[in-house]
Design an enzyme around this catalytic site. Structure first.
Site, mmCIF file in Angstrom:
data_model
loop_
_atom_site.group_PDB
_atom_site.id
_atom_site.type_symbol
_atom_site.label_atom_id
_atom_site.label_comp_id
_atom_site.label_asym_id
_atom_site.label_seq_id
_atom_site.Cartn_x
_atom_site.Cartn_y
_atom_site.Cartn_z
ATOM 1 N N TYR A 102 0.693 -1.605 0.310
ATOM 2 C CA TYR A 102 0.211 -0.323 -0.155
ATOM 3 C C TYR A 102 1.159 1.181 0.087
ATOM 4 C CZ TYR A 102 -3.243 3.376 1.395
ATOM 5 O OH TYR A 102 -4.155 4.018 1.456
ATOM 6 N N LYS A 106 0.865 4.178 -2.706
ATOM 7 C CA LYS A 106 0.312 5.461 -2.677
ATOM 8 C C LYS A 106 1.910 6.696 -2.915
ATOM 9 C CE LYS A 106 -4.078 4.794 -1.616
ATOM 10 N NZ LYS A 106 -4.663 5.623 -2.325
ATOM 11 N N SER A 137 -12.790 2.188 6.409
ATOM 12 C CA SER A 137 -12.620 1.819 5.045
ATOM 13 C C SER A 137 -13.286 0.538 5.636
ATOM 14 C CB SER A 137 -11.431 1.407 4.876
ATOM 15 O OG SER A 137 -10.578 3.143 4.450
#
Length: 153
Positions: A102, A106, A137
């Site tokens: 992740y 990013k 989320s």
């Protein structure tokens, strides 16, 4: 004014993004503001996450937004108008343990959109990156030992 139109798209499916962009441009003629706000993440130790899942995260968080942006960009350049926004993550600036794929995706997105910002200045196209801290989320709880199922959307 235009009636809203719902267009479903899987941002990790790079092959369908060009068609979706064409559909949007055919429907409305142009895009004034493109907000890239889709994301996928997984939590787990580097050695526990498969390379296949690493690639899926990179497709959703890096290749998806840049593919959509590149599909919409020619229209903005020809009009010399538009705004592109990347809703990214603080993890695009600071890596956090157990989120390597992740954070890497990013970081890559920040680099791309930073370069794009400089390149689009001559066309009066604004490019912004927003790096919020942690957000809640949707999460699928994995079965024990099944890191591939531990995907956050």
């Amino acid at each position: 004014t235009y009636a809203p139109k719902l267009i479903l798209m899987d941002i990790s499916d790079i092959n369908c993004i060009q068609d979706v962009a064409k559909e949007i441009l055919n429907c409305y003629g142009c895009v004034d503001i493109l907000i890239n706000n889709a994301s996928m993440k997984v939590k787990g130790a580097v050695q526990s996450i498969s390379l296949e899942l690493d690639k899926k995260i990179m497709d959703a968080n890096y290749f998806g937004p840049i593919t959509l942006t590149k599909a919409i960009l020619p229209s903005m350049i020809s009009r010399k108008s538009g705004q592109i926004v990347l809703i990214n993550s603080i993890q695009g600036k600071i890596g956090i343990p157990f989120r390597a794929a992740y954070a890497a995706s990013k970081h890559a997105a920040v680099g791309f959109f930073d370069c794009l910002r400089a390149e689009m200045e001559e066309f009066d196209i604004s490019v912004s990156t927003v790096n919020p801290t942690f957000i809640c989320s949707y999460h699928r709880q994995p079965a024990p030992g099944n890191w591939e199922a531990s995907i956050w959307k």
